[in-house]
Design an enzyme around this catalytic site. Structure first.
Site, PDB file in Angstrom:
ATOM      1  N   SER A  96      -6.141   6.130  -3.060  1.00 25.11           N
ATOM      2  CA  SER A  96      -6.746   7.383  -2.593  1.00 25.11           C
ATOM      3  C   SER A  96      -8.260   7.284  -2.450  1.00 25.11           C
ATOM      4  CB  SER A  96      -6.403   8.525  -3.557  1.00 25.11           C
ATOM      5  OG  SER A  96      -6.862   8.247  -4.866  1.00 25.11           O
ATOM      6  N   ASP A 145     -13.047  14.128 -10.993  1.00 23.91           N
ATOM      7  CA  ASP A 145     -12.076  14.253 -12.086  1.00 23.91           C
ATOM      8  C   ASP A 145     -12.032  13.030 -12.989  1.00 23.91           C
ATOM      9  OD1 ASP A 145     -10.986  12.392 -10.391  1.00 23.91           O
ATOM     10  OD2 ASP A 145      -9.142  13.507  -9.975  1.00 23.91           O
ATOM     11  N   HIS A 191     -11.467  10.198  -8.902  1.00 24.20           N
ATOM     12  CA  HIS A 191     -11.733  10.413  -7.470  1.00 24.20           C
ATOM     13  C   HIS A 191     -13.223  10.676  -7.261  1.00 24.20           C
ATOM     14  CE1 HIS A 191      -7.372  11.328  -7.804  1.00 24.20           C
ATOM     15  NE2 HIS A 191      -7.361  10.569  -6.720  1.00 24.20           N
TER      16      HIS A 191
END
Length: 205
Positions: free
Chosen positions: A13, A183, A186
């Site tokens: 991601s 977080d 990310h």
């Protein structure tokens, strides 16, 4: 390194970061910063940036899509960023079949051999970044063997090493209260800039 042609950046991601919502398929993370840097500094170049990040991926997921997302696209350069989820899943989903360092290294080496055997692409290996913005977090302690593997494979396969983890840890040593993640994993815009900066510095050096 003289970059040109098709550069595929593959990973999880952190690499994907908004590419599916982006008409250009680049996203809004570090790949976007790299893409725009080339557009501004080398407007006449034939560099093509291809984002092949998929959220949640571990090294085994890269293996399952390696033919389609790497080999069949005939890249000139392959940049790999993987390892965060291989560790993070051990922390947040311990019930899963886990990928410990030995298996991580074996699969990673297999992928690099595939690139060497089936393409003429140059390799760029990026260290996994961080898990929690703390020098002493359990995630960062567990990440260290994976970082070491990436370093070892970069040397073995004559790849450019992007010392991303080292850069993040160096930043954490400054005790700055300005965060690099949303977080703990990310990246926010500052974290993406740091990754892109390290990538460009490694490539240009």
């Amino acid at each position: 390194m003289n970059l040109g042609g098709r550069i595929i950046l593959i990973g999880d991601s952190i690499t994907e970061w908004g590419r599916h919502e982006d008409p250009e398929g680049i996203g809004k993370g570090y790949v976007r910063v790299i893409h725009d840097y080339f557009k501004i500094t080398k407007p006449d170049s034939k560099i093509e940036i291809v984002n092949r990040g998929v959220g949640g991926n571990r090294i085994n997921d890269l293996k399952s899509r390696w033919d389609q997302d790497i080999l069949e696209l005939n890249p000139d350069t392959v940049s790999i960023s993987i390892g965060i989820n291989d560790v993070w899943r051990q922390l947040d989903q311990p019930e899963l079949e886990q990928i410990y360092p030995d298996r991580f290294e074996a699969i990673y080496r297999h992928l690099l051999k595939q690139v060497k055997n089936h393409t003429n692409a140059s390799l760029i290996l990026m260290e996994p970044t961080i898990i929690e913005e703390s020098l002493l977090s359990e995630g960062n302690k567990m990440l260290k063997p994976y970082v070491d593997i990436v370093n070892r494979l970069a040397e073995e396969y004559h790849a450019i090493l992007v010392p991303t983890h080292q850069a993040f840890m160096k930043y954490l040593h400054t005790n700055s209260d300005y965060r690099l993640t949303t977080d703990g994993v990310h990246l926010n815009s500052a974290g993406n800039l740091l990754v892109a900066q390290q990538w460009m510095k490694a490539v240009e050096n």
